[in-house]
Design a protein around this motif. Structure first.
Motif: not given
Length: 274
Positions: A180, A240, A242-244, A246-250
């Motif tokens: 990390e 916003k 970029r952050k969305s 980076l946190t893409l969850d599927n």
């Protein structure tokens, strides 16, 4: 106290030198040190506090008192210029000069962190190893997975660099796995290095137009007249986005590494003012 070559801040070096001498000499003071360096004690104090910089004629006096060798004096003089530099190009120039002046066996972590930003494929390999199991030795295969492909030598050097700066770790089974850790140093060189990295990735976007099929890329442009006062709002929306991402969850398993660039640049000078 660390060696001079391990410093990228000459004022911190002087502060550390003063504190070390003060511990072993109760008579050490800014007045005493200023007298030995032929500097006004009040001015010396402001230099150590980071409020003023040494003038060129003062550098020789300081180097003479510290009994620097010719090589160390050149490093210290360049260090002062580096700390005084304002533009990204000057910061980059003096930082790279510092690296050439340093003795080979005295390479601090910052030098390797700087190298990370010089080539686009270091970050690409780091991201790739989240989804690809790599064991040392198969550098030709690793190199071929990048697009555009790099050489096996470049892949090997990249693995070594990422390991050196703590972004990769070789497990007991011989597999290199990402950590990390990331290059987050606040050193002055970072803004200049990031600019080089951004130039590299922008070139990749241009190459992608010819290298990759349309269904594997998305390059779109829009030219629009706006107010300069709208720029903070645009930056906020991009942040916003970029952050969305980076946190893409599927439910889809990662199987490829993408470089996502969003560029907003002026194409005219401001109209209506000087």
């Amino acid at each position: 106290m660390k060696h001079l070559y391990e410093y990228f801040d000459y004022q911190k070096y002087l502060r550390d030198f003063y504190e070390e001498k003060k511990q072993g000499n109760p008579y050490m003071s800014y007045r005493y040190l200023g007298g030995r360096m032929e500097l006004d004690p009040g001015f010396l104090l402001k230099v150590l506090q980071g409020k003023h910089h040494l003038a060129k004629h003062s550098i020789d006096q300081v180097c003479a008192y510290l009994k620097f060798s010719d090589a160390e004096s050149r490093y210290f003089e360049t260090l002062v210029s580096y700390n005084k530099a304002k533009s990204a190009s000057d910061i980059k120039m003096y930082f790279e000069k510092l690296m050439t002046l340093r003795e080979p066996h005295l390479k601090p972590l910052e030098e390797f962190q700087y190298a990370f930003y010089q080539k686009w494929y270091h970050s690409a390999i780091h991201a790739l190893l989240f989804i690809y199991e790599f064991k040392g030795g198969k550098y030709k295969k690793l190199a071929s997975l990048l697009s555009p492909a790099i050489t096996a030598t470049q892949a090997k050097e990249s693995i070594e660099l990422l390991t050196k700066i703590g972004m990769l770790k070789c497990d007991d089974d011989g597999v290199y796995r990402p950590t990390e850790a990331f290059v987050t140093s606040g050193e002055r060189w970072r803004s200049a290095a990031v600019k080089d990295f951004q130039k590299e990735t922008i070139k990749l976007s241009a190459q992608s137009l010819e290298l990759h099929p349309k269904d594997l890329r998305d390059i779109s442009t829009v030219t629009v007249a706006l107010s300069q006062k709208d720029l903070p709002e645009i930056r906020d929306r991009i942040s916003k986005l970029r952050k969305s991402i980076l946190t893409l969850d599927n439910e889809n398993e990662p199987d490829i590494v993408f470089q996502i660039n969003v560029q907003v640049i002026p194409l005219t000078v401001p109209i209506g003012g000087e």
